[in-house]
Every structure is written in C-alpha cells, then in structure tokens.
Design an enzyme around this catalytic site. Structure first.
Site, PDB file in Angstrom:
ATOM      1  N   ASP A  29     -52.396  -8.105 -56.007  1.00  0.00           N
ATOM      2  CA  ASP A  29     -52.491  -6.664 -55.744  1.00  0.00           C
ATOM      3  C   ASP A  29     -51.228  -6.218 -55.008  1.00  0.00           C
ATOM      4  O   ASP A  29     -50.745  -6.898 -54.095  1.00  0.00           O
ATOM      5  CB  ASP A  29     -53.734  -6.363 -54.903  1.00  0.00           C
ATOM      6  CG  ASP A  29     -54.084  -4.884 -54.895  1.00  0.00           C
ATOM      7  OD1 ASP A  29     -55.138  -4.523 -55.453  1.00  0.00           O
ATOM      8  OD2 ASP A  29     -53.305  -4.084 -54.328  1.00  0.00           O
ATOM      9  N   ILE A  30     -50.713  -5.056 -55.396  1.00  0.00           N
ATOM     10  CA  ILE A  30     -49.461  -4.565 -54.813  1.00  0.00           C
ATOM     11  C   ILE A  30     -49.654  -4.132 -53.357  1.00  0.00           C
ATOM     12  O   ILE A  30     -48.711  -4.144 -52.571  1.00  0.00           O
ATOM     13  CB  ILE A  30     -48.889  -3.425 -55.695  1.00  0.00           C
ATOM     14  CG1 ILE A  30     -47.394  -3.277 -55.509  1.00  0.00           C
ATOM     15  CG2 ILE A  30     -49.609  -2.108 -55.465  1.00  0.00           C
ATOM     16  CD1 ILE A  30     -46.717  -2.443 -56.577  1.00  0.00           C
ATOM     17  N   ASN A  84     -64.945  -2.047 -58.321  1.00  0.00           N
ATOM     18  CA  ASN A  84     -65.347  -0.675 -58.035  1.00  0.00           C
ATOM     19  C   ASN A  84     -65.561   0.042 -59.359  1.00  0.00           C
ATOM     20  O   ASN A  84     -64.750  -0.106 -60.283  1.00  0.00           O
ATOM     21  CB  ASN A  84     -64.256   0.023 -57.215  1.00  0.00           C
ATOM     22  CG  ASN A  84     -64.048  -0.629 -55.862  1.00  0.00           C
ATOM     23  OD1 ASN A  84     -64.996  -1.038 -55.204  1.00  0.00           O
ATOM     24  ND2 ASN A  84     -62.792  -0.758 -55.453  1.00  0.00           N
ATOM     25  N   GLY A  90     -65.290   4.100 -55.718  1.00  0.00           N
ATOM     26  CA  GLY A  90     -64.009   3.716 -55.125  1.00  0.00           C
ATOM     27  C   GLY A  90     -62.972   3.239 -56.117  1.00  0.00           C
ATOM     28  O   GLY A  90     -61.959   2.664 -55.724  1.00  0.00           O
ATOM     29  N   GLN A  91     -63.216   3.487 -57.416  1.00  0.00           N
ATOM     30  CA  GLN A  91     -62.236   3.050 -58.425  1.00  0.00           C
ATOM     31  C   GLN A  91     -61.093   4.060 -58.532  1.00  0.00           C
ATOM     32  O   GLN A  91     -61.330   5.276 -58.592  1.00  0.00           O
ATOM     33  CB  GLN A  91     -62.936   2.903 -59.790  1.00  0.00           C
ATOM     34  CG  GLN A  91     -62.034   2.311 -60.861  1.00  0.00           C
ATOM     35  CD  GLN A  91     -62.760   2.074 -62.182  1.00  0.00           C
ATOM     36  OE1 GLN A  91     -63.934   2.406 -62.339  1.00  0.00           O
ATOM     37  NE2 GLN A  91     -62.036   1.513 -63.135  1.00  0.00           N
ATOM     38  N   HIS A  97     -61.023  -4.048 -63.433  1.00  0.00           N
ATOM     39  CA  HIS A  97     -60.394  -5.128 -62.661  1.00  0.00           C
ATOM     40  C   HIS A  97     -61.376  -5.641 -61.622  1.00  0.00           C
ATOM     41  O   HIS A  97     -62.137  -4.872 -61.029  1.00  0.00           O
ATOM     42  CB  HIS A  97     -59.098  -4.663 -61.995  1.00  0.00           C
ATOM     43  CG  HIS A  97     -59.238  -3.390 -61.202  1.00  0.00           C
ATOM     44  ND1 HIS A  97     -59.258  -2.160 -61.799  1.00  0.00           N
ATOM     45  CD2 HIS A  97     -59.382  -3.164 -59.875  1.00  0.00           C
ATOM     46  CE1 HIS A  97     -59.401  -1.227 -60.871  1.00  0.00           C
ATOM     47  NE2 HIS A  97     -59.487  -1.811 -59.697  1.00  0.00           N
TER      48      HIS A  97
HETATM   49  P1  5GP Z   1     -59.423   0.227 -57.341  1.00  0.00           P
HETATM   50  O1  5GP Z   1     -59.355   1.183 -56.185  1.00  0.00           O
HETATM   51  O2  5GP Z   1     -59.231   0.947 -58.668  1.00  0.00           O
HETATM   52  O3  5GP Z   1     -60.646  -0.644 -57.324  1.00  0.00           O
HETATM   53  O4  5GP Z   1     -58.229  -0.780 -57.144  1.00  0.00           O
HETATM   54  C1  5GP Z   1     -56.964  -0.595 -57.686  1.00  0.00           C
HETATM   55  C2  5GP Z   1     -56.063  -1.630 -57.057  1.00  0.00           C
HETATM   56  O5  5GP Z   1     -54.899  -1.737 -57.830  1.00  0.00           O
HETATM   57  C3  5GP Z   1     -55.628  -1.264 -55.635  1.00  0.00           C
HETATM   58  O6  5GP Z   1     -56.002  -2.329 -54.761  1.00  0.00           O
HETATM   59  C4  5GP Z   1     -54.120  -1.104 -55.759  1.00  0.00           C
HETATM   60  O7  5GP Z   1     -53.427  -1.579 -54.617  1.00  0.00           O
HETATM   61  C5  5GP Z   1     -53.796  -1.914 -57.003  1.00  0.00           C
HETATM   62  N1  5GP Z   1     -52.650  -1.435 -57.756  1.00  0.00           N
HETATM   63  C6  5GP Z   1     -52.410  -0.157 -58.154  1.00  0.00           C
HETATM   64  N2  5GP Z   1     -51.294  -0.078 -58.884  1.00  0.00           N
HETATM   65  C7  5GP Z   1     -50.803  -1.340 -58.976  1.00  0.00           C
HETATM   66  C8  5GP Z   1     -49.649  -1.898 -59.619  1.00  0.00           C
HETATM   67  O8  5GP Z   1     -48.841  -1.221 -60.259  1.00  0.00           O
HETATM   68  N3  5GP Z   1     -49.460  -3.236 -59.484  1.00  0.00           N
HETATM   69  C9  5GP Z   1     -50.329  -4.017 -58.772  1.00  0.00           C
HETATM   70  N4  5GP Z   1     -50.047  -5.319 -58.704  1.00  0.00           N
HETATM   71  N5  5GP Z   1     -51.425  -3.535 -58.157  1.00  0.00           N
HETATM   72  C10 5GP Z   1     -51.661  -2.205 -58.260  1.00  0.00           C
END
Ligand code: 5GP
Ligand code: ZN
Length: 111
Positions: A29-30, A84, A90-91, A97
């Site tokens: 995760d970034i 999420n 929270g998505q 993912h």
């Molecule tokens: P969500 O909130 O949708 O469950 O989680 C999305 C996750 O994706 C977040 O933890 C966010 O930091 C990660 N993320 C978003 N954009 C990128 C990206 O371009 N690269 C990587 N490696 N992680 C990302």
C-alpha cells in the site's frame, strides 16, 4: 475512466509488487497503516466484494492473502485481512482489494 489497480495488475503503473500470478497481484500500500500493509487484488476488474461471484477467484484471493502474510512473517504475531465495501464501508478505490495488515498491535473494533 482508467482504474489505477487495473493498471498496476497489468504492469502499466508502478507498484512494489510482492506476488503476481494468473489470478491476482499483491503489492505494498502506498500509504501503509502498519509496518506491513499489502493489497491483494484480482487481475480482472471487479469493483468490490459485492460483485465477486467466481468461487475459484475468491479462493485465489484468500490464499494469496495467506501467502503474502506468511512471506511477510506475520503468522506468529497475527495479522488482519479486510476489504472495505462501498463508500459507506470505507472503500475509496473501486477495484476489489484485500488489505493484509500486520506488524503492530491491531485494535478491535476498527473505527
Ligand atoms: P480503500 O480505502 O479503497 O479500502 O483502500 C484503498 C487503498 O489503496 C488505500 O490504503 C490507499 O493508500 C491505497 N492506494 C491508493 N492508490 C494507490 C496506488 O496508486 N498505489 C498503491 N500501492 N496503493 C494505493
Ligand atoms: Zn480495475
């Protein structure tokens, strides 16, 4: 509209990939929320768990979560796997993912 996780799965966008096979891609995760924070995604575009119907792919995703957690050395201390679903869940990225999180004490329930 371009999906960033489709781009990562296809190798067209940069990510710190830890596992890639016919079914899934896993990468760091970034913005990690713990010492280990890995995302496991299907290589095909599925918007969320709510849209996942293929039992073979479901199994591959879950086993990949286990595999990357073990490879990261999380088994002994424990870890968390979560997804999420929808804005209310929270998505933020609408390509399915699973978050694999570990390396620190994880509180329950989450916020
Ligand atoms: P969500 O909130 O949708 O469950 O989680 C999305 C996750 O994706 C977040 O933890 C966010 O930091 C990660 N993320 C978003 N954009 C990128 C990206 O371009 N690269 C990587 N490696 N992680 C990302
Ligand atoms: Zn996608």
């Amino acid at each position: 509209m371009i999906c960033i996780f489709c781009e990562i799965a296809a190798g067209r966008a940069t990510a710190d990939v830890v596992l890639r096979n016919e079914w899934v891609t896993a990468f760091h995760d970034i913005h990690p929320t713990a010492p280990t924070h890995i995302l496991v995604i299907p290589n095909t575009h599925i918007s969320s768990l709510d849209e996942l119907t293929d039992p073979d792919l479901a199994a591959q995703l879950l086993l990949a979560c286990r595999q990357v957690a073990q490879a990261a050395g999380l088994s002994e201390r424990g870890y968390r796997v979560l997804t999420n679903v929808g804005r209310g869940g929270g998505q933020h990225i609408f390509h399915l993912h699973f978050h694999v999180i570990g390396g620190r004490r994880l509180a329950w329930p989450p916020g």
